[in-house]
Design a protein around this motif. Sequence first.
Motif, PDB file in Angstrom:
ATOM      1  N   SER A 187       0.824  -1.219   0.000  1.00 22.46           N
ATOM      2  CA  SER A 187       0.000   0.000   0.000  1.00 22.46           C
ATOM      3  C   SER A 187       0.852   1.262   0.000  1.00 22.46           C
ATOM      4  CB  SER A 187      -0.961   0.004   1.191  1.00 22.46           C
ATOM      5  OG  SER A 187      -0.262  -0.071   2.419  1.00 22.46           O
ATOM      6  N   ASP A 188       2.002   1.229   0.673  1.00 22.80           N
ATOM      7  CA  ASP A 188       2.883   2.397   0.670  1.00 22.80           C
ATOM      8  C   ASP A 188       3.476   2.634  -0.715  1.00 22.80           C
ATOM      9  OD1 ASP A 188       2.411   2.908   3.315  1.00 22.80           O
ATOM     10  OD2 ASP A 188       4.262   2.017   4.053  1.00 22.80           O
ATOM     11  N   CYS A 189       3.867   1.550  -1.379  1.00 25.83           N
ATOM     12  CA  CYS A 189       4.373   1.677  -2.745  1.00 25.83           C
ATOM     13  C   CYS A 189       3.261   2.159  -3.675  1.00 25.83           C
ATOM     14  CB  CYS A 189       4.920   0.336  -3.214  1.00 25.83           C
ATOM     15  SG  CYS A 189       5.673   0.386  -4.863  1.00 25.83           S
ATOM     16  N   ASP A 190       2.077   1.642  -3.474  1.00 26.08           N
ATOM     17  CA  ASP A 190       0.905   2.054  -4.261  1.00 26.08           C
ATOM     18  C   ASP A 190       0.709   3.562  -4.199  1.00 26.08           C
ATOM     19  OD1 ASP A 190      -1.964   2.806  -4.603  1.00 26.08           O
ATOM     20  OD2 ASP A 190      -2.303   0.655  -4.819  1.00 26.08           O
ATOM     21  N   LYS A 191       0.782   4.121  -2.988  1.00 21.64           N
ATOM     22  CA  LYS A 191       0.595   5.564  -2.827  1.00 21.64           C
ATOM     23  C   LYS A 191       1.699   6.352  -3.529  1.00 21.64           C
ATOM     24  CE  LYS A 191      -1.676   4.947   1.640  1.00 21.64           C
ATOM     25  NZ  LYS A 191      -1.523   5.050   3.125  1.00 21.64           N
ATOM     26  N   CYS A 192       2.905   5.834  -3.477  1.00 22.36           N
ATOM     27  CA  CYS A 192       4.043   6.517  -4.092  1.00 22.36           C
ATOM     28  C   CYS A 192       3.877   6.634  -5.604  1.00 22.36           C
ATOM     29  CB  CYS A 192       5.331   5.772  -3.746  1.00 22.36           C
ATOM     30  SG  CYS A 192       6.834   6.519  -4.414  1.00 22.36           S
TER      31      CYS A 192
END
Length: 204
Positions: A187-192
């Motif tokens: 999810s953190d990579c998704d937001k990035c």
Amino acid sequence: MAIILEKTGDKHRIDLRKQNEPIKGEIKINLNWNATSGKGIDLDLGCFYELKNGKKRLIDGLQFSHGRGGTRDNVTNQGCYIQAPYIWHKGDDRDGSSDTGETILINPEGLSQIKRVIVYAFIFEGVARWSETDAQVQIIIPGHEDIIVKLGDLTSNLRFCALASIENEGINNIEVKKLMTFHNSHSDCDKCYDWGFKYNVGSK
């Protein structure tokens, strides 16, 4: 001969017009690591993808675990090779014991329908010691130089790494870019990278 993307942001453009005929064979994205030096580490290869019709999804061992995957000829959470998305993950290697690691295949016949791909790896089990894995990703396109992204002596304690992007710049051009950004989770990579998915806790 191979092209090695050394630094974050390094790019390599592949001009498919140099080929006098269509690509013959599979486009391969392979993650391999040293099971001995990275003892106890389970690395997983995956990708986010977006098609030109706007469809987005991600593929990795978590997505197709518990019987949710399938053969390359069927559309499942493992992808599909012969129809959209024309991307298929060959299977999960739990401990790096396979000589070939993990591989994602892209069907060149469907390449024109793919807008972008972000290739990632994450440590599912084991301590986040990327430097001990001796891992690298190879992007293999028949008739062209292999493109290599090495993880190298990385010291991040985050478990998720966006390795490279593949951008379709038109019917004849593909650009591969080394990303090498670290994140806490999918999810953190998704937001990035602005994918917009929702996530639940997964297991294998």
